[in-house]
Design an enzyme around this catalytic site. Sequence first.
Site, short mmCIF file in Angstrom:
data_model
loop_
_atom_site.label_atom_id
_atom_site.label_comp_id
_atom_site.label_asym_id
_atom_site.label_seq_id
_atom_site.Cartn_x
_atom_site.Cartn_y
_atom_site.Cartn_z
N HIS A 49 1.10 -1.22 0.01
CA HIS A 49 0.10 -0.16 0.09
C HIS A 49 1.05 1.18 -0.09
O HIS A 49 1.89 1.16 0.39
CB HIS A 49 -0.97 0.05 1.40
CG HIS A 49 -1.95 -1.13 1.52
ND1 HIS A 49 -1.83 -2.02 2.28
CD2 HIS A 49 -2.96 -1.74 0.52
CE1 HIS A 49 -2.67 -3.06 2.05
NE2 HIS A 49 -3.42 -2.57 0.74
N ASP A 52 2.42 1.60 3.25
CA ASP A 52 3.46 0.68 3.56
C ASP A 52 4.94 1.04 3.16
O ASP A 52 5.89 0.43 3.63
CB ASP A 52 3.31 -0.74 2.96
CG ASP A 52 2.08 -1.27 3.43
OD1 ASP A 52 1.59 -1.20 4.48
OD2 ASP A 52 1.20 -1.96 2.59
N GLU A 209 -8.65 -12.06 -6.40
CA GLU A 209 -8.38 -12.86 -5.23
C GLU A 209 -9.57 -13.90 -5.15
O GLU A 209 -10.74 -13.61 -5.06
CB GLU A 209 -8.49 -11.79 -4.16
CG GLU A 209 -8.52 -12.71 -2.59
CD GLU A 209 -8.25 -11.81 -1.50
OE1 GLU A 209 -7.66 -10.88 -1.67
OE2 GLU A 209 -8.65 -12.17 -0.40
N HIS A 212 -12.44 -13.15 -2.55
CA HIS A 212 -13.36 -12.33 -3.18
C HIS A 212 -14.30 -13.01 -4.09
O HIS A 212 -15.70 -12.73 -4.04
CB HIS A 212 -12.75 -11.12 -3.81
CG HIS A 212 -11.88 -10.32 -2.89
ND1 HIS A 212 -11.00 -9.31 -3.31
CD2 HIS A 212 -11.49 -10.31 -1.50
CE1 HIS A 212 -10.41 -9.06 -2.26
NE2 HIS A 212 -10.79 -9.60 -1.31
C1 XUL Z 1 -8.95 -6.58 1.00
C2 XUL Z 1 -7.86 -7.06 0.31
C3 XUL Z 1 -6.70 -6.11 0.31
C4 XUL Z 1 -6.26 -5.83 -1.04
C5 XUL Z 1 -4.88 -4.64 -1.01
O1 XUL Z 1 -10.08 -7.79 1.06
O2 XUL Z 1 -7.68 -8.14 -0.46
O3 XUL Z 1 -5.50 -6.70 1.12
O4 XUL Z 1 -5.37 -7.09 -1.46
O5 XUL Z 1 -5.26 -3.76 -0.78
MN MN Z 2 -6.28 -9.21 -1.70
#
Ligand code: XUL
Ligand code: MN
Length: 343
Positions: A49, A52, A209, A212
Amino acid sequence: MSTTYRFSFGPWNIHSGSDPFGPEVREEFSFAEKLEFYKQLGFDGVQFHDDDVVSSADDPWAKQESDAKNMRKLLDERGLIAEFVAPRLWEHPLTIDGAITANSPEARKYALERSKRAIDISQIVGTNNIVLWPAREGTYMREAKDPVASVARLVEWLNVMLEYNKDIRILGEMKPNEPMDQAYLPTTGHFLGLASLTIDPSRVGTLIESAHAILAGLDPSDEMAYALYQKKLWSVHLNDQNGLKFDEDKSFGVVDIRRAFNQVWVLERNGYGQNGEFIGLDVKALRTQVKEKSTNHLRNSHEIFLRLVDLVRSLDVDKVEQLRSSRDYEELDMLIVNHLLGG
Ligand code: XUL
Ligand code: MN
């Protein structure tokens, strides 16, 4: 050509175990200590980020620039590569109700300025990848924001970023909920649909992800296939998720090994990683881990991924094709399960 995979994670993946219902349970490793874990655990890429990299994204630019240069030096000295920078737009007092889609013009201005600085930071640490996780770009209750204006604001944000720096590319990481009740762009498909409306669709892609996709009720390997076909899968956050609950970020493959196998299958068979893409692991240590064992989730996820690569490579593909042609899916079930069970 078999791919030699490179792995990445973010400093937030080694953490002190606090959750919404309880405080830290182990002392935080310092950033310097975290950096030493990368090579030890078999990782080459660091995901960041903006804050970070720099101590505060609200510091004057001269301070942020010098922090970013120091970070670049730390990476170079250790042979580590910055994979991406993501503006952390969801923690600031101005962005309580969202950043890009906030009703407040002041919040939206802050989001734009901060995102441009994140791009400047990315250039110093040596990556052109900007990840957008639109954490609070949604609503807790339906009537809170204008949904059409919100979509327009997301496109506008993308355009401003693409215009600001012609070298960067933007990877949308979509998630259907948490922290919001409803996200405006809940899936990869929603995001890539908008990508086509931007001033340079070729520089807008995705990071998928696993958790997700599962939270959206979708199969992560099919989501990855959808992006791979469009040559827009530029990163992944592999992990696992036990059904529809909070975003668990469990170690890759520990809930559903077959679902993990299918993700590795689609990545491996479609050349993911051959253009430098990383295998990112967005995994969290269980709160119950002691500090000395709070990097095992990274070690385990890395190992499970590589073992699944071996299984994908040794799968009898002719047999799979034969069973597909004869529509004998019960036998195909058994072939896959036997393969996973080592039989
Ligand atoms: C949130 C998530 C975050 C992003 C990066 O669910 O996955 O960690 O990957 O901001
Ligand atoms: Mn993520």
